[in-house]
Motif scaffolding. Structure first.
Motif, mmCIF file in Angstrom:
data_model
loop_
_atom_site.group_PDB
_atom_site.id
_atom_site.type_symbol
_atom_site.label_atom_id
_atom_site.label_comp_id
_atom_site.label_asym_id
_atom_site.label_seq_id
_atom_site.Cartn_x
_atom_site.Cartn_y
_atom_site.Cartn_z
ATOM 1 N N GLN A 29 -4.485 -0.352 -0.527
ATOM 2 C CA GLN A 29 -5.683 0.198 -0.694
ATOM 3 C C GLN A 29 -6.160 1.335 0.040
ATOM 4 N N LEU A 30 -5.868 1.296 1.391
ATOM 5 C CA LEU A 30 -6.127 2.699 2.104
ATOM 6 C C LEU A 30 -5.445 3.887 1.446
ATOM 7 N N TRP A 31 -4.089 3.647 1.175
ATOM 8 C CA TRP A 31 -3.474 4.786 0.323
ATOM 9 C C TRP A 31 -4.268 5.329 -0.724
ATOM 10 N N ASP A 32 -4.666 4.468 -1.573
ATOM 11 C CA ASP A 32 -5.626 4.714 -2.877
ATOM 12 C C ASP A 32 -6.828 5.235 -2.289
ATOM 13 N N LEU A 33 -7.479 5.029 -1.410
ATOM 14 C CA LEU A 33 -8.747 5.553 -0.929
ATOM 15 C C LEU A 33 -8.573 6.808 -0.367
ATOM 16 N N ILE A 34 -7.406 7.249 0.560
ATOM 17 C CA ILE A 34 -7.270 8.400 1.111
ATOM 18 C C ILE A 34 -6.513 9.491 0.126
ATOM 19 N N LEU A 35 -5.588 9.070 -0.807
ATOM 20 C CA LEU A 35 -4.613 9.709 -1.447
ATOM 21 C C LEU A 35 -5.063 9.917 -2.970
ATOM 22 N N GLY A 36 -5.967 8.799 -3.658
ATOM 23 C CA GLY A 36 -6.304 8.833 -4.570
ATOM 24 C C GLY A 36 -5.225 8.090 -5.405
ATOM 25 N N ALA A 37 -5.535 7.307 -6.576
ATOM 26 C CA ALA A 37 -4.738 6.623 -7.338
ATOM 27 C C ALA A 37 -3.582 7.443 -7.865
ATOM 28 N N GLY A 38 -2.415 6.677 -8.219
ATOM 29 C CA GLY A 38 -1.119 7.404 -8.549
ATOM 30 C C GLY A 38 -0.631 8.268 -7.776
ATOM 31 N N HIS A 39 -0.705 7.617 -6.186
ATOM 32 C CA HIS A 39 0.243 8.369 -5.319
ATOM 33 C C HIS A 39 1.498 8.214 -5.359
ATOM 34 N N GLY A 40 2.019 7.088 -5.915
ATOM 35 C CA GLY A 40 3.358 6.781 -5.948
ATOM 36 C C GLY A 40 4.080 6.131 -4.677
ATOM 37 N N LEU A 41 3.403 5.936 -3.789
ATOM 38 C CA LEU A 41 4.036 5.531 -2.709
ATOM 39 C C LEU A 41 4.448 3.961 -2.894
ATOM 40 N N ASP A 42 5.504 3.470 -2.368
ATOM 41 C CA ASP A 42 6.086 2.017 -2.327
ATOM 42 C C ASP A 42 6.212 1.489 -1.140
ATOM 43 N N LEU A 43 5.431 0.589 -0.731
ATOM 44 C CA LEU A 43 5.345 0.143 0.474
ATOM 45 C C LEU A 43 6.862 -0.488 1.226
ATOM 46 N N ASP A 44 7.296 -1.264 0.139
ATOM 47 C CA ASP A 44 8.637 -1.864 0.452
ATOM 48 C C ASP A 44 9.663 -0.877 0.752
ATOM 49 N N GLN A 45 9.800 0.223 -0.037
ATOM 50 C CA GLN A 45 10.757 1.300 0.250
ATOM 51 C C GLN A 45 10.566 2.157 1.571
ATOM 52 N N ILE A 46 9.357 2.154 1.877
ATOM 53 C CA ILE A 46 9.155 2.934 3.197
ATOM 54 C C ILE A 46 9.385 1.912 4.259
ATOM 55 N N ASP A 47 9.227 0.594 4.221
ATOM 56 C CA ASP A 47 9.521 -0.396 5.281
ATOM 57 C C ASP A 47 11.132 -0.362 5.244
ATOM 58 N N ALA A 48 11.887 -0.311 4.240
ATOM 59 C CA ALA A 48 13.203 -0.311 4.324
ATOM 60 C C ALA A 48 13.661 1.030 5.147
ATOM 61 N N GLU A 49 13.106 2.177 4.979
ATOM 62 C CA GLU A 49 13.400 3.328 5.516
ATOM 63 C C GLU A 49 13.364 3.448 7.212
ATOM 64 N N ILE A 50 12.060 2.797 7.451
ATOM 65 C CA ILE A 50 11.752 2.620 8.665
ATOM 66 C C ILE A 50 12.708 1.829 9.402
ATOM 67 N N ALA A 95 15.886 1.180 8.393
ATOM 68 C CA ALA A 95 16.946 1.833 8.605
ATOM 69 C C ALA A 95 17.081 2.836 9.692
ATOM 70 N N SER A 96 15.976 3.377 10.080
ATOM 71 C CA SER A 96 16.153 4.563 10.915
ATOM 72 C C SER A 96 16.115 4.053 12.471
ATOM 73 N N GLY A 97 15.740 2.963 12.639
ATOM 74 C CA GLY A 97 15.435 2.398 13.807
ATOM 75 C C GLY A 97 14.670 3.078 14.942
ATOM 76 N N GLU A 98 13.763 3.726 14.588
ATOM 77 C CA GLU A 98 13.089 4.678 15.199
ATOM 78 C C GLU A 98 11.673 3.929 15.457
ATOM 79 N N THR A 99 11.139 4.224 16.673
ATOM 80 C CA THR A 99 9.885 3.361 17.137
ATOM 81 C C THR A 99 8.760 4.590 16.976
ATOM 82 N N SER A 100 7.579 3.969 16.956
ATOM 83 C CA SER A 100 6.299 4.752 16.898
ATOM 84 C C SER A 100 5.707 5.301 17.917
#
Length: 966
Positions: free
Chosen positions: A439-460, A462-467
């Motif tokens: 919902q936040l992505w939609d509000l900030i970026l607009g609908a159709g932003h194309g982000l996939d939460l599960d894909q981003i989660d998998a990339e994080i 896999a990287s092993g990086e911390t925030s």
């Protein structure tokens, strides 16, 4: 049909039925007590007891009593006006899930919320263990040596940290306290409020740059920062220590599950709010603040510390270590006036950790951090600029259309933090969901932003990086004690909670007749709204149009309190009685300054005053001048007049408790107030004894300019084992502009430039419904009846106890107000039995002791309240009469002065089964001193505790498991 006489409908409706349920004695019991006192009716008793000059002749302007159903239905409609959005405001307050087993069995359980502060530890072992769990949890998470048993909120803890730094830092000539610009604004405001009267300079900015420019006694950072940054402060801490100053960190408790502890980085003081460990936001409180520091500073730690000692059998036992707090030792030299803590909420936070355990907390913290990182990575992938480069749960973003996004989020039911016209903040919490991120992505970026939460989660993953920096990854273990690893099923947790509850005396067992503390009924109907989500789930900095229910509630409660006290305005912010004292004195101070009288700094205080009075005066930069009391315990008017005239050019105020701390209505109270006013001062009336004034007299009419109202005493907020509390102040019109305001949510009325005294604008708002419901249920007539019965019960108690013990002070016609003091000192002279012996022996009868050695050493101060029946009063009187007989046996030489039931009290099951019992009295006499105890007995779970051992061997975390069996 046969005719019959029928009562009118108005009688059958019984709108005022609650009044009789709140008041303990029945009509017949009232008549019996009046007959014992030799008076015909309550009106006559009041005329004999209360000076006519201060009596209110007209009923107070309040609505009539209403039924419980009617009041709760009305309040439910009021609560519905609050709009509960998804809160992402952060700033030290986050939504949380209260485990239902804790909600039902602790927060909603009178066995937990009606108990008293554990000054009598033998009947408080359950609460003490719960608080020790909390302290242990805090020590593990902060990496420090010593934690206290909680403070009022994070912001006041910040102020306490500053004063501790000033007292303990080796940079003795330094007068500057540095505060990082990334500290929460409410913390900065409360620090500035506290520092100004004390003469400390507070400098806010980038502390890494400012440190070289100032000689400082302390430095404060937020960890993580208010805008989300997570910084490694190890190098800065070394520089602070090189300057012989102390380093403080205001820490987020959930982040400490993942982050290296501030103690490991070298911090000297770590504090924060425990709210997000399973305590509702509640529009600002109550929430326990945690406070940890180094062992070297233990004698200066504000508030209470729970420690481990032994009982007379050598068994481990818990008690409040160093329980004579700073304001009682140092009085006008004190740098802390802490009295009430937030024990009930600290217990909830500790139980949250017990229930989830270390792995459960790691899962919760990890999920919060992962969702925040997913949100951040998605925004960054679409070109959104993050203000903070590192984070745990909070992001600040730069947007050209920040206002539009903020409004769109509001329309979608999400509250973001508006930092400025280009920046927004958002904080994830335990309740944040995948849908929230999308919902936040939609509000900030607009609908159709194309982000996939599960894909981003998998990339994080896999990287092993911390925030946050790798140097800040926590490597030390947390919560390894068995208590945090044993009760994860609800069955086991439920039994653990019940096992602890069973170790304590609360109002569910018997009266707790504590003078000055007014432990009256906390009715179920009053408590029910506290856990309504409409009140519990609101962030204190939510847009005001989302809090219209709270606004109506607070406005109506203020009007009720004004009608009761006669004041022109009420400030709701102080969240304890001592905070109310402090806030009221600050208002007086600002008032004098506004008139060019900044030099007025003398505070007159009677010698009988509670220790928080001179401590509060010291915090308000006032010089205390003590006023003598006469042989009857009243203020010595001649001494007061002499000192008021002597200091008339510098006189700021008088602090006085009414009825007096000695439990009588002083005849000269109006003259006392007039003397102070004639010499240019203001009158601060301590509201500890307001239960003897409601609807019979009014502080403002007597002559007070400001007074705090202990909502946790007179107005039925429960004591909670040591808190929560609320101490709003009533003020006359000339002082109204000078009370606290708030930097985040401005309050109508006070000067907008006024600083805050507590973290939230309206203090511990979620418990205000308790007092509102009480007043609505009682109505004006019911409140007067309650005061009359408090006076009747106290005088009946004084007369009956007076047949066995000397009553130290009485007023007109030998009457007392709502409490009485019995003197044990003459008996100590003849028998060697002390007030402590009497207090411990009362446990054998199933009673918590009255207030011991206050305001006079060697005495017991007893306040029965209006909620106790004559039958309960008689049970207490029976116990005291039996104790007096036992003292008489010592006096007569029939019992050994050291080997007797009083000296060995309390008696436990261990005594009952002891095969080596060799005392000169029977087990039955020790454990069952009256026959009724054979039907129902409350057993102390430890024998008398060795206080000296506990203080000499200070140990303030959970007992190592291997020692339990020793």
């Amino acid at each position: 049909m046969p005719s019959q006489n029928q009562a009118p409908l108005s009688v059958l409706e019984q709108k005022d039925a609650f009044v009789a349920r709140h008041i303990g004695p029945s009509e017949s019991e009232q008549q019996a007590m009046l007959a014992e006192l030799g008076v015909a009716d309550l009106d006559t008793l009041i005329e004999q007891t209360v000076p006519g000059a201060i009596q209110v002749k007209q009923p107070i302007d309040l609505a009539d009593s209403r039924s419980e159903d009617e009041v709760l239905a009305y309040l439910k409609a009021v609560a519905a006006k609050n709009k509960i959005n998804t809160s992402m405001i952060g700033m030290g307050y986050t939504d949380t899930i209260v485990p239902n087993v804790i909600l039902r069995n602790v927060l909603e359980n009178p066995g937990w919320y009606t108990a008293y502060t554990p000054y009598q530890p033998e009947v408080s072992q359950g609460r003490l263990e719960a608080i020790l769990n909390f302290q242990t949890m805090i020590l593990d998470l902060t990496g420090l040596d010593l934690a206290n048993a909680s403070l009022l909120d994070e912001s006041t803890a910040a102020a306490e940290a500053m004063t501790l730094c000033k007292r303990m830092a080796k940079a003795k000539k330094a007068n500057t306290f540095l505060v990082d610009k990334n500290v929460h604004p409410q913390n900065i405001s409360v620090i500035q409020t506290r520092a100004e009267p004390l003469g400390y300079e507070v400098v806010v900015g980038d502390v890494t740059e400012l440190l070289d420019q100032h000689e400082v006694f302390g430095v404060l950072v937020q960890y993580p920062g208010t805008y989300g940054d997570v910084n490694d402060y190890a190098e800065l801490i070394n520089k602070v220590h090189d300057k012989k100053a102390l380093f403080c960190a205001a820490a987020d408790i959930m982040s400490l599950v993942q982050l290296k502890s501030p103690g490991e980085l070298g911090a000297d003081i770590v504090f924060g709010s425990a709210q997000r460990f399973g305590v509702p936001m509640g529009y600002g409180g109550p929430h326990a603040a945690f406070f940890a520091t180094r062992d070297a500073y233990k004698r200066s730690v504000p508030g209470r510390i729970i420690g481990v000692s032994v009982d007379t059998r050598g068994n481990k036992a818990l008690r409040m270590a160093m329980q004579t707090r700073e304001q009682h030792i140092r009085r006008e030299k004190a740098t802390s006036n802490i009295c009430t803590a937030q024990v009930l909420l600290a217990n909830m936070a500790g139980f949250y950790a017990v229930y989830h355990g270390p792995q459960g907390l790691k899962t919760i913290a990890g999920r919060i951090n992962r969702l925040t990182t997913i949100l951040a990575k998605g925004l960054q992938a679409k070109g959104v600029e993050l203000v903070n480069e590192s984070w745990f749960d909070t992001l600040s973003i730069q947007l050209d259309n920040a206002d539009a996004v903020y409004q769109a989020a509001l329309d979608a039911g999400i509250n973001l933090r508006r930092i400025d016209d280009k920046q927004l903040g958002m904080t994830c919490d335990e309740c944040t969901s995948r849908d929230t991120i999308n919902q936040l992505w939609d509000l900030i970026l607009g609908a159709g932003h194309g982000l996939d939460l599960d894909q981003i989660d998998a990339e994080i993953a896999a990287s092993g990086e911390t925030s946050y920096p790798a140097s800040l990854i926590r490597e030390s273990e947390i919560l390894q004690h068995p208590v945090f690893n044993s009760y994860h099923s609800e069955t086991e947790m439920l039994r653990y909670l019940k096992r602890l509850e069973n170790k304590d005396i609360s109002l569910t067992h018997s009266m707790i007749a504590l003078g000055s503390c007014t432990m009256k009924l906390n009715a179920t109907a009053e408590m029910i709204p506290v856990t309504w989500p409409e009140f519990g789930q609101l962030h204190p900095f939510a847009p005001i149009d989302q809090a219209q229910g709270y606004k109506q509630l607070i406005d109506e409660l203020e009007e009720q309190l004004k009608a009761i006290t006669g004041f022109d305005a009420v400030c709701m912010q102080p969240n304890s009685g001592a905070q109310g004292e402090y806030a009221g004195l600050l208002a007086i101070r600002k008032y004098h300054q506004s008139r060019g009288d900044a030099h007025r700094n003398i505070c007159l205080i009677p010698t009988s005053a509670h220790g928080t009075n001179p401590a509060s005066a010291a915090l308000a930069d006032m010089k205390v001048v003590l006023v003598a009391c006469d042989s009857k315990g009243n203020v010595d008017v001649a001494d007061l007049k002499e000192k008021a005239e002597q200091h008339k050019d510098e006189l700021s105020c008088l602090m006085i408790t009414y009825p007096s701390t000695h439990g009588v209505y002083e005849e000269s109270i109006k003259e006392i107030c007039q003397i102070v006013h004639d010499n240019g001062g203001q009158v601060y009336m301590d509201g500890a004894n307001l239960n003897a004034q409601v609807a019979i007299s009014q502080p403002a009419a007597i002559g007070a300019d400001v007074s705090h109202m202990n909502l946790h005493k007179t107005f039925c907020i429960p004591h909670g084992g040591g808190g929560p509390g609320m101490g709003p102040i009533g003020i006359k019109a000339h002082l109204a502009p000078f009370v606290a305001n708030h930097p985040v949510q401005s309050i109508e009325g006070p000067d907008p430039e006024n600083g805050a005294v507590s973290a939230a604008p309206w203090g511990s708002a979620s418990i205000l419904p308790i007092s509102w419901v009480y007043i609505a249920l009682m109505g004006g007539n019911g409140l007067r009846k309650a005061t009359e019965l408090a006076i009747l019960n106290a005088n009946y108690m004084a007369k009956k106890l007076g047949e066995h013990f000397p009553v130290l002070y009485t007023g007109r016609n030998d009457r007392v107000a709502h409490e009485c003091i019995i003197d044990i000192r003459p008996l100590k002279e003849t028998s060697g039995i002390t007030e402590e012996d009497v207090a411990k022996r009362l446990m054998d009868f199933g009673f918590h002791a009255p207030t011991m050695s206050f305001p006079v050493a060697g005495t017991l101060m007893i306040e029965p309240t209006e909620s106790e029946s004559k039958a309960e009063l008689d049970r207490f009187i029976e116990a005291m009469a039996q104790i007096r007989e036992e003292i008489g046996q010592v006096e007569d030489g029939d019992i050994d002065p050291e080997n007797n039931p009083l000296k060995h009290a309390p008696h436990t099951l261990a005594d009952l089964i002891d095969p080596a019992w060799d005392r000169p009295y029977s087990v039955a006499q020790g454990a069952f001193p009256v026959a009724r105890l054979k039907e129902s007995k409350v057993w102390p779970t430890v024998n008398r505790i060795d206080n000296v051992y506990g203080d000499r061997n200070l140990f303030c975390s959970c007992i190592p498991v291997e020692e339990y069996g020793e």
